[in-house]
Design a protein around this motif. Structure first.
Motif, PDB file in Angstrom:
ATOM      1  N   UNK A  43      41.785  -2.167 -42.753  1.00 21.79           N
ATOM      2  CA  UNK A  43      42.317  -3.191 -43.652  1.00 21.79           C
ATOM      3  C   UNK A  43      42.914  -2.509 -44.864  1.00 21.79           C
ATOM      4  N   UNK A  44      44.083  -2.923 -45.279  1.00 21.90           N
ATOM      5  CA  UNK A  44      44.670  -2.373 -46.494  1.00 21.90           C
ATOM      6  C   UNK A  44      45.006  -3.501 -47.442  1.00 21.90           C
ATOM      7  N   UNK A  45      44.910  -3.210 -48.703  1.00 27.58           N
ATOM      8  CA  UNK A  45      45.249  -4.164 -49.744  1.00 27.58           C
ATOM      9  C   UNK A  45      46.478  -3.637 -50.458  1.00 27.58           C
ATOM     10  N   UNK A  46      47.501  -4.448 -50.581  1.00 28.30           N
ATOM     11  CA  UNK A  46      48.720  -4.048 -51.257  1.00 28.30           C
ATOM     12  C   UNK A  46      48.720  -4.682 -52.632  1.00 28.30           C
ATOM     13  N   UNK A  47      49.034  -3.890 -53.632  1.00 25.11           N
ATOM     14  CA  UNK A  47      48.988  -4.370 -55.005  1.00 25.11           C
ATOM     15  C   UNK A  47      49.903  -5.552 -55.238  1.00 25.11           C
ATOM     16  N   UNK A  48      49.483  -6.443 -56.163  1.00 29.65           N
ATOM     17  CA  UNK A  48      50.360  -7.543 -56.532  1.00 29.65           C
ATOM     18  C   UNK A  48      51.444  -7.021 -57.478  1.00 29.65           C
ATOM     19  N   UNK A  51      44.589  -8.077 -62.440  1.00 30.59           N
ATOM     20  CA  UNK A  51      43.819  -9.030 -61.649  1.00 30.59           C
ATOM     21  C   UNK A  51      43.433  -8.411 -60.312  1.00 30.59           C
ATOM     22  N   UNK A  52      42.342  -8.911 -59.750  1.00 29.23           N
ATOM     23  CA  UNK A  52      41.859  -8.380 -58.472  1.00 29.23           C
ATOM     24  C   UNK A  52      42.921  -8.539 -57.398  1.00 29.23           C
ATOM     25  N   UNK A  53      43.197  -7.459 -56.699  1.00 29.57           N
ATOM     26  CA  UNK A  53      44.220  -7.503 -55.659  1.00 29.57           C
ATOM     27  C   UNK A  53      43.795  -8.346 -54.459  1.00 29.57           C
ATOM     28  N   UNK A  54      42.489  -8.506 -54.268  1.00 28.89           N
ATOM     29  CA  UNK A  54      42.007  -9.334 -53.167  1.00 28.89           C
ATOM     30  C   UNK A  54      41.659 -10.747 -53.623  1.00 28.89           C
ATOM     31  N   UNK A  55      41.897 -11.044 -54.887  1.00 22.20           N
ATOM     32  CA  UNK A  55      41.504 -12.349 -55.421  1.00 22.20           C
ATOM     33  C   UNK A  55      42.188 -13.507 -54.735  1.00 22.20           C
ATOM     34  N   UNK A  56      43.498 -13.418 -54.575  1.00 25.48           N
ATOM     35  CA  UNK A  56      44.235 -14.519 -53.948  1.00 25.48           C
ATOM     36  C   UNK A  56      43.790 -14.733 -52.505  1.00 25.48           C
ATOM     37  N   UNK A  57      43.534 -13.637 -51.783  1.00 29.53           N
ATOM     38  CA  UNK A  57      43.078 -13.765 -50.399  1.00 29.53           C
ATOM     39  C   UNK A  57      41.747 -14.505 -50.322  1.00 29.53           C
ATOM     40  N   UNK A  58      40.864 -14.223 -51.267  1.00 34.37           N
ATOM     41  CA  UNK A  58      39.534 -14.827 -51.218  1.00 34.37           C
ATOM     42  C   UNK A  58      39.564 -16.293 -51.627  1.00 34.37           C
ATOM     43  N   UNK A  59      40.297 -16.621 -52.688  1.00 33.65           N
ATOM     44  CA  UNK A  59      40.269 -18.014 -53.142  1.00 33.65           C
ATOM     45  C   UNK A  59      41.082 -18.933 -52.243  1.00 33.65           C
ATOM     46  N   UNK A  60      41.986 -18.376 -51.433  1.00 33.96           N
ATOM     47  CA  UNK A  60      42.740 -19.206 -50.484  1.00 33.96           C
ATOM     48  C   UNK A  60      42.121 -19.214 -49.097  1.00 33.96           C
ATOM     49  N   UNK A  81      34.563  -2.639 -50.322  1.00 37.86           N
ATOM     50  CA  UNK A  81      34.838  -3.648 -51.351  1.00 37.86           C
ATOM     51  C   UNK A  81      33.831  -4.775 -51.181  1.00 37.86           C
ATOM     52  N   UNK A  82      32.768  -4.688 -51.951  1.00 37.06           N
ATOM     53  CA  UNK A  82      31.710  -5.695 -51.870  1.00 37.06           C
ATOM     54  C   UNK A  82      31.732  -6.606 -53.085  1.00 37.06           C
ATOM     55  N   UNK A  83      32.904  -6.717 -53.689  1.00 38.97           N
ATOM     56  CA  UNK A  83      33.040  -7.620 -54.821  1.00 38.97           C
ATOM     57  C   UNK A  83      33.168  -6.937 -56.157  1.00 38.97           C
ATOM     58  N   UNK A  84      33.125  -5.598 -56.201  1.00 40.09           N
ATOM     59  CA  UNK A  84      33.115  -4.906 -57.488  1.00 40.09           C
ATOM     60  C   UNK A  84      34.492  -4.459 -57.962  1.00 40.09           C
ATOM     61  N   UNK A  85      35.527  -4.687 -57.152  1.00 45.84           N
ATOM     62  CA  UNK A  85      36.879  -4.348 -57.584  1.00 45.84           C
ATOM     63  C   UNK A  85      37.351  -2.975 -57.184  1.00 45.84           C
ATOM     64  N   UNK A  86      36.737  -2.393 -56.157  1.00 42.15           N
ATOM     65  CA  UNK A  86      37.086  -1.036 -55.726  1.00 42.15           C
ATOM     66  C   UNK A  86      38.569  -0.894 -55.412  1.00 42.15           C
ATOM     67  N   UNK A 140      41.144  -2.607 -56.285  1.00 42.01           N
ATOM     68  CA  UNK A 140      42.022  -2.769 -57.441  1.00 42.01           C
ATOM     69  C   UNK A 140      42.016  -1.515 -58.313  1.00 42.01           C
ATOM     70  N   UNK A 141      40.827  -1.044 -58.653  1.00 39.71           N
ATOM     71  CA  UNK A 141      40.715   0.106 -59.548  1.00 39.71           C
ATOM     72  C   UNK A 141      41.304   1.362 -58.913  1.00 39.71           C
ATOM     73  N   UNK A 142      41.047   1.590 -57.626  1.00 39.95           N
ATOM     74  CA  UNK A 142      41.560   2.808 -56.995  1.00 39.95           C
ATOM     75  C   UNK A 142      43.073   2.740 -56.796  1.00 39.95           C
TER      76      UNK A 142
END
Length: 666
Positions: A1-6, A45-54, A499-504, A506-508
Motif C-alpha cells: 500500500x502506498x500513500x501519495x501526498x495531498x 494534514x494526515x495524508x490518510x485522513x481523507x481515506x479514513x473519513x470517507x 501506520x497505526x494512527x500516529x501519522x507515520x 505523513x511525517x516520513x
C-alpha cells in the motif's frame, strides 16, 4: 500500500545538506534537516485522513478474496486441564459449514517464536497451537469453524460441545506470589541496588512505605484483531492488522516450516495497536485452516474474542518506600513488587523504569518479581512499565510531600539528579525543572491550597495535583529504506513500517520531500508490507527515528549515485556528497546554489529512467554514551462530588520537553 501526498507544497525551499551518517544529541546541524522554510515541522494534514473519513481505507477485515470463507472460534471454559471430549458433529452438519478444525485434524505446526527471544520473533506465547488436547488458560481456542458466511460460522460454533478433565490451576495472584521469581526483561535482570536502602529508610527523619496495585488491562483498539489469509501453493499471504509485518512473516514462516520470503504480510491500515497487534493464536489458526480447506479465510475476532486470545497489561503489586531528610532530600528510594505472568510469555511489566532515571537518592533498591499464573499471556501495552510504575512512584512522592509539609513540585525539583542515577551517564538533554516551572505558571499552581478539601464549589471538592512524566528514547536496529527516483522527478520510499494512527506516512513523506527538495505531492511513502526493506516494529515510540535514520542513509546513497551519473559537463561535476543538497527537484552546491542540475537532467544524461538505492540506518551508537529520555510535567485539577462520589477531571495541562516536532498539527 502506498500513500501519495495531498496537494501541500512548501512555499520555498532551501538546499538540505546530507547531514552526518551518525550524530550525537545536541550536535549541530540537526542530522534530519537544516532549513529555513520547508515541510519539516509544517502542520500538514494526515495524508490518510481523507481515506479514513470517507471509508475508502481498507482494513484487514475488509479485504475480499475470491472463494473466501469466514472463521469463528470456540474457547475453553477452564483454566487448566485437558479436553476429555469434543463433539463437532452438529457443527459439521450445520448450513454453510466448510470445515471444523480441532487438535484432531489441525496440520502439524511448530510452536510460535516468542516475542523478544529474537530480532524478528512476534509470538505472544510459545505454546503449540491446537496441537494437543492440553488447556493452558480459560479462553484458549479449542475449535475453529469455517463457513460461507460469518453468521453461519458463528451459529456453528454454538453447536460444539466439549467436556474437560480439570486440573488444579493457579489463578489467584495472592497464591502465586508465594512462589515469585526474579524477572528478566530482554534477557536482563529487572533489579538495581545502590547502598543499603532498607537501613536508610529506617533511619530517615521522614518516610512513606506504601503498596499500590494496578489491575489487568486490555488494549481495546478501535479495530479488533483480524486477518485475511490465503495460500498460493506453498506461499502464505496475510492481510493483517499488524504493528510488525516483517516479524509476523518471519514467525509464520518458522511455524509452517517455510522460508521467510514464502510469507507475504501486508498491513495497509491498523486501527490502533499500542503493543497488542503482534502475533497471536488466531493468526496461526487462520493460516492452518486456510491450508486445510484450500480456501482463503477471514478471521476477525469479536470483542470477546480479543479478550480471550490477545493479552494485555498484567496486574502489578508495587511497594514504594521513600526516606528523606527534613528538607526533602531522598536518602532512600525503594520500588519493588510483583507482576502476574504465565510461564509461556516473556513480557513482565517493567514498572521500575521511571525510578531508574527520575530522582537522585543516596540509597536505591529496585526490583520486579514474577508470579506465575495459568492465564492468557500478557504483552506490551502503551508505555509498558512507565505507565503503572509512574503511577505508584508519583503517588508516593505526593504522600511524602504532604508528610514533610513541602510543595510537591519543590520536592521533585530538590531531588533532580545531576546524571543518570543507575548508569552515571550524562543525560542527552533534561529540561524537567523548566517544564515544571513553566507548567506551574500556566496552570496557576500558586493558587493551590495544600490542605485537602479546602476548596469547594457547592457539592464539589476541588483539588490540584502534579506528576512527572518520562519515557526513554529508543531506536532499534534493523531500520532500512529503499528510495526510487524517476526521471519525471517523482520519488517512492519503501519501508516495512506501519501506520497505526500516529501519522507515520505523513511525517516520513515530509522528511523525504525535504531532503530531496521535492514538493510533497511528488513523494510516495509505501509501507506496511513485509517485502519492503527493514525489520521495524511500531513500538517503543521509536519508529519515526528508526525510519528517519534509514531514509537519511538511503538519501546519502542516492545522492552519491546521482553524482556518479552526472557527466563531466554537469554543474555538479567533481562535487562530493557532503557539498550538495536537494532543492527544487534537483541537486545544488550548498554554498553556490546556482551550480544546480535537476534530477530529470541527471537521469536523462545517463540514459536512465530511474535510480533506486537501498540502505540500512546507522546503529544507535549514541545510546551507549548518553542516558536518553523525554521528560514532562503533568498538572491536573480534579473534582469529587461529596454526595455521589463522582470524580471529574476539569483541567489537565502537560508541559513537555518534546524535542523536535516533525509535524506541528499531528
Amino acid at each position: 500500500m502506498s500513500i501519495v501526498g495531498d496537494s501541500v507544497q512548501a512555499e520555498s525551499q532551501t538546499a538540505v545538506p546530507l547531514g552526518p551518517e551518525s550524530w550525537e544529541p545536541g550536535s549541530e546541524p540537526d542530522p534530519l534537516i537544516r532549513h529555513e522554510r520547508g515541510s519539516i515541522g509544517a502542520p500538514v494534514s494526515r495524508l490518510d485522513g481523507a481515506l479514513k473519513v470517507t471509508g475508502a481505507a481498507r482494513f484487514a477485515a475488509e479485504v475480499r478474496l475470491e472463494g473466501m470463507v469466514y472463521a469463528a472460534l470456540v474457547f475453553s471454559t477452564i483454566a487448566k486441564g485437558r479436553l476429555a471430549t469434543i463433539d463437532t458433529g452438529a457443527a459439521e452438519e450445520a448450513p454453510g459449514v466448510v470445515l471444523v478444525m480441532t487438535h484432531r485434524n489441525a496440520p502439524r505446526m511448530n510452536p510460535s517464536p516468542l516475542l523478544l527471544t529474537s530480532e524478528k520473533a512476534a509470538g505472544g506465547d510459545d505454546l503449540p497451537v491446537m496441537q494437543d488436547d492440553r488447556i493452558h488458560w480459560n479462553g484458549q481456542p479449542i475449535a475453529l469453524v469455517l463457513a460461507e458466511t460469518q453468521e453461519q460460522a458463528d451459529h456453528a460454533v454454538s453447536l460444539i460441545r466439549a467436556t474437560y478433565e480439570i486440573e488444579e490451576a493457579t489463578t489467584a495472584f495472592e497464591q502465586a506470589k508465594l512462589h515469585a521469581r526474579p524477572a528478566l526483561f530482554g534477557g536482563e535482570p529487572l533489579s538495581d541496588e545502590l547502598g543499603d536502602a532498607e537501613a536508610a529508610l529506617a533511619a530517615a527523619p521522614y518516610s512513606v512505605d506504601v503498596t499500590y496495585r494496578t489491575p489487568f488491562q486490555n488494549h481495546n483498539a478501535i479495530e479488533p484483531h483480524a486477518a485475511t489469509v490465503a495460500w498460493d501453493g506453498d506461499e502464505l499471504i496475510v492481510h493483517d492488522a499488524s504493528q510488525g509485518v516483517t516479524h509476523m512473516a518471519w514467525s509464520l514462516a518458522d511455524i509452517f516450516d517455510l522460508e521467510e520470503d514464502q510469507v507475504h504480510v501486508t498491513a495497509s491500515f491498523v486501527g490502533g495497536a499500542f503493543g497488542g497487534k503482534t502475533m497471536w493464536q488466531h493468526h496461526v489458526l487462520g493460516a492452518a485452516a486456510s491450508r486445510l480447506a484450500s480456501r482463503p479465510v477471514r478471521i476477525a475476532l469479536s470483542r470477546e474474542g480479543v479478550y480471550r486470545v490477545v493479552g494485555g497489561r498484567t496486574a502489578t503489586e508495587q511497594r514504594v518506600a521513600l526516606g528523606a531528610t527534613a528538607d526533602g532530600r531522598f536518602q532512600s528510594l525503594i520500588h519493588t513488587g510483583t507482576v502476574a505472568m504465565t510461564r509461556h510469555n516473556n513480557v513482565p511489566e517493567p514498572f521500575i523504569l521511571p525510578a531508574r532515571c527520575l530522582y537522585a537518592a543516596d540509597n536505591l533498591k529496585l526490583g520486579v518479581h514474577i508470579a506465575d499464573l495459568d492465564m492468557l499471556a500478557n504483552t506490551f501495552m502503551r508505555a509498558p512499565g512507565e505507565s503503572v510504575g509512574s503511577f505508584a512512584l508519583e503517588c508516593a512522592i505526593d504522600e511524602l510531600a504532604e508528610r514533610i509539609g513541602i510543595d510537591p513540585i519543590e520536592l521533585r525539583i530538590r531531588n533532580e539528579p545531576d546524571a543518570d542515577p543507575i548508569s552515571g551517564k550524562a543525560f542527552s538533554s533534561r529540561h524537567l525543572v523548566e517544564a515544571f516551572r513553566m507548567g506551574a505558571e500556566r496552570f496557576g499552581w500558586s493558587k493551590r491550597d495544600p490542605k485537602p478539601g479546602a476548596r469547594r464549589e457547592g457539592e464539589w471538592l476541588i483539588g490540584m495535583g502534579c506528576a512527572t512524566a518520562t519515557y526513554p528514547y529508543h531506536r532499534f536496529p534493523g531500520g532500512a529504506a529503499r528510495i526510487t527516483l524517476t526521471r519525471d522527478g517523482r520519488a517512492t520510499v519503501e519501508v516495512a513500517a506501519h501506520e497505526a494512527g500516529m501519522g507515520t506516512a505523513t511525517v516520513q513523506t515530509q522528511v523525504t520531500a525535504e531532503r530531496l527538495g521535492l514538493p510533497l505531492e511528488q513523494v510516495t511513502f509505501a509501507y506496511g508490507d513485509s517485502s519492503f526493506p527493514g525489520v521495524i516494529l511500531a513500538g517503543g515510540s521509536q519508529q519515526a527515528a528508526s525510519i528517519g535514520g534509514a531514509v537519511i542513509a538511503a538519501h546519502r546513497k542516492l545522492v552519491t549515485e546521482l553524482l556518479e551519473l552526472a557527466d563531466i559537463g554537469s554543474p555538479l561535476a567533481g562535487l562530493s556528497p557532503n557539498e550538495v543538497g536537494g532543492i527544487d527537484g534537483g541537486l545544488c552546491k550548498l554554498d553556490e546554489p546556482e551550480r544546480r542540475e535537476s534530477y530529470a537532467s541527471i537521469l536523462a544524461g545517463a540514459q536512465r529512467d530511474e535510480v533506486s538505492v537501498e540502505a540500512v540506518g546507522p546503529p544507535p551508537v549514541e545510546m551507549a554514551e548518553w542516558s536518553m529520555h523525554s521528560f514532562g510535567a503533568q498538572f491536573c485539577e480534579a473534582r469529587v462530588n461529596t454526595v455521589t462520589g463522582e470524580t471529574r477531571i476539569s483541567r489537565f495541562l502537560s508541559s513537555v520537553d518534546c524535542g523536535r516536532v516533525l509535524n506541528s498539527k499531528l
